[in-house]
Design an enzyme around this catalytic site. Structure first.
Site, PDB file in Angstrom:
ATOM      1  N   ASP A  92       0.389  -1.197   5.633  1.00  0.00           N
ATOM      2  CA  ASP A  92      -0.629  -1.259   4.581  1.00  0.00           C
ATOM      3  C   ASP A  92      -1.489  -2.495   4.783  1.00  0.00           C
ATOM      4  O   ASP A  92      -0.979  -3.616   4.896  1.00  0.00           O
ATOM      5  CB  ASP A  92       0.035  -1.303   3.207  1.00  0.00           C
ATOM      6  CG  ASP A  92       0.635   0.034   2.808  1.00  0.00           C
ATOM      7  OD1 ASP A  92      -0.069   1.045   2.948  1.00  0.00           O
ATOM      8  OD2 ASP A  92       1.803   0.061   2.372  1.00  0.00           O
ATOM      9  N   ASP A 202      -0.702   8.302   3.819  1.00  0.00           N
ATOM     10  CA  ASP A 202      -0.266   7.649   2.581  1.00  0.00           C
ATOM     11  C   ASP A 202      -1.350   7.550   1.518  1.00  0.00           C
ATOM     12  O   ASP A 202      -1.128   6.941   0.479  1.00  0.00           O
ATOM     13  CB  ASP A 202       0.262   6.243   2.922  1.00  0.00           C
ATOM     14  CG  ASP A 202       1.068   5.617   1.798  1.00  0.00           C
ATOM     15  OD1 ASP A 202       1.792   6.352   1.094  1.00  0.00           O
ATOM     16  OD2 ASP A 202       0.996   4.386   1.618  1.00  0.00           O
ATOM     17  N   HIS A 406      -6.300   2.292   0.844  1.00  0.00           N
ATOM     18  CA  HIS A 406      -5.692   3.061  -0.242  1.00  0.00           C
ATOM     19  C   HIS A 406      -4.749   2.273  -1.154  1.00  0.00           C
ATOM     20  O   HIS A 406      -4.181   2.854  -2.086  1.00  0.00           O
ATOM     21  CB  HIS A 406      -4.983   4.297   0.314  1.00  0.00           C
ATOM     22  CG  HIS A 406      -3.812   3.990   1.197  1.00  0.00           C
ATOM     23  ND1 HIS A 406      -3.857   4.085   2.569  1.00  0.00           N
ATOM     24  CD2 HIS A 406      -2.551   3.602   0.905  1.00  0.00           C
ATOM     25  CE1 HIS A 406      -2.690   3.773   3.079  1.00  0.00           C
ATOM     26  NE2 HIS A 406      -1.872   3.473   2.088  1.00  0.00           N
TER      27      HIS A 406
END
Length: 442
Positions: A92, A202, A406
């Site tokens: 991430d 994701d 995201h």
């Protein structure tokens, strides 16, 4: 505070025995109790344990491995599910840590993966997000040189073709297009390579406009994992056509393993085989394996599992490969895929549409200002020859695209991330307003 470190010498034969046992013991857990294959494995494992002398594990490990050699050599069933396993590390770009820590996570993970590919010539690592490659290029030039070599060898594979693994519901359509323009543009300039897949395992649901944008950008395939998280309505397919609101279709895969951080454990492989919705029409799925979020990606234990399950009775057949190999095989095998039309709505994470208001306002304001700045800068260039601010606008776009990640734009990160996002949006606005004023003045 006293700090120490310890060095240990790994006994290869004992380590290999441990991998044999893990694979076979895991398989025992997945096979039905009344299956002859399960009984055969139990007997072999008991014989291996009897062969090991606890007082001399290293000396007796070869005998224990010999007791398991026969059952490890038994080939898989002809109808066994086929798995294309690709090394992966879902990182991430920000979440429970700020962006600056993600830069370090990328460096640690990429260095680990490159070292592992040198030990295992068959390992392939699939990595998305041009932004993460750009960080390595900027901050770790020696690692960047090694990474480029692995990309040229086909061992380190850029996937996704986007600047980051973006949210797809809140960015404007122009921003979604720029995700591909900047992402694919980076990969083409730096590697001479264009990813043809869209890699968004994701993100929190997918707009029905995305197939049109992706196909217009030259992409052929789409991958997601997140839809397996739905609370009520289960997506009924794993390999299918996804049809956008304009009728554009893209070949799509939802890995039935239900994770993008697989360890290639027996229970995960069995789950992929058991859940695959297209059974009878197709028999191949993708499994991304490796620890994510700074965990280092795949390790030698995972590679060992892949090797042992390449052709093993009772297990799906596993081979290491890249997403292009998987999608090409899946397209050829599944003659008439089902079609899912319109949005893929994720029933979890719905609070992300209302959290962190200032981050969302900053994104929309930035998108509007970018349109104005590009419009007036172009007009000033055409009308009076004012130099177009290419580098300034590219840097601004890359900042805005990064913050559409995201876990940033949806507001699902820690407060630190959103304070930085708001500060970045203020700098973006300042830069763009100066460009607009300069262009109008000219």
């Amino acid at each position: 505070v006293r700090r120490t470190f310890e060095l240990a010498r790994r006994n290869t034969e004992v380590w290999e025995l441990n991998q044999d046992i893990e694979v076979l013991a895991g398989l025992v857990e997945e096979l039905p109790a009344d299956q002859p294959r399960r009984a055969e494995l139990v007997v072999a494992l008991n014989a291996a344990m009897d062969a090991v002398d606890p007082r001399d594990v290293a000396g007796t490990a070869p005998a224990a491995r010999a007791a398991l050699a026969g059952v490890l050599a038994r080939p898989a069933n002809a109808s066994a599910h086929r798995v294309v396993a690709t090394g992966h590390a879902h990182i991430d770009s920000a979440w429970l840590w700020p962006v600056r820590e993600t830069v370090r996570k990328c460096a640690r993970t990429f260095a680990n993966v490159i070292a592992l590919t040198e030990q295992h010539p068959d390992l392939v690592f699939s990595c998305s997000s041009a932004q993460q490659y750009a960080w390595v290029k900027q901050y770790y030039p020696e690692l960047w040189d090694r990474l480029k070599q692995k990309v040229a060898e086909g061992r380190f594979v850029p996937v996704g073709g986007m600047w980051v693994e973006s949210d797809t519901n809140m960015p404007g359509s122009e921003a979604l297009a720029r995700q591909f323009i900047h992402g694919k543009g980076f990969f083409l300039r730096k590697f001479g390579y264009e990813p043809l897949d869209v890699w968004l395992p994701d993100s929190f649901g997918y707009t029905g406009a995305l197939p049109q944008v992706a196909v217009a950008a030259g992409s052929r395939w789409f991958l997601t994992q997140k839809m397996s998280w739905n609370e009520t309505n289960v997506l009924p397919h794993h390999t299918f056509w996804w049809e956008g609101i304009d009728g554009t279709r893209i070949f799509t895969h939802l890995p039935p393993v239900d994770t993008y951080n697989s360890r290639l454990a027996a229970f995960e492989l069995a789950k992929a085989e058991r859940q695959y919705a297209e059974q009878g029409h197709s028999n191949v799925s993708l499994v991304p394996f490796g620890y994510g979020d700074g965990g280092g990606g795949p390790n030698r234990e995972m590679v060992a599992k892949a090797h042992r399950t390449a052709d093993l009775e009772g297990s799906p057949k596993v081979r290491i490969g890249n997403p292009t190999e998987f999608f090409t095989e899946a397209e050829a095998e599944l003659a008439h895929p089902h079609t899912w039309s319109g949005e893929m709505y994720l029933e979890t994470h719905r609070g992300t549409y209302t959290s962190q208001l200032r981050t969302k306002q900053g994104n929309r304001r930035s998108e509007h200002l970018l349109r104005e700045a590009e419009l007036w800068a172009t007009t000033a260039n055409v009308r009076v020859g004012l130099e177009y601010p290419t580098d300034e606008l590219r840097q601004v776009w890359e900042t805005v695209l990064l913050q559409q990640f995201h876990d940033i734009l949806p507001g699902s990160s820690i407060a630190w991330v959103h304070r930085e996002a708001e500060a970045n949006y203020a700098r973006v606005a300042d830069t763009l307003e100066r460009i607009i004023e300069r262009s109008l003045a000219a």
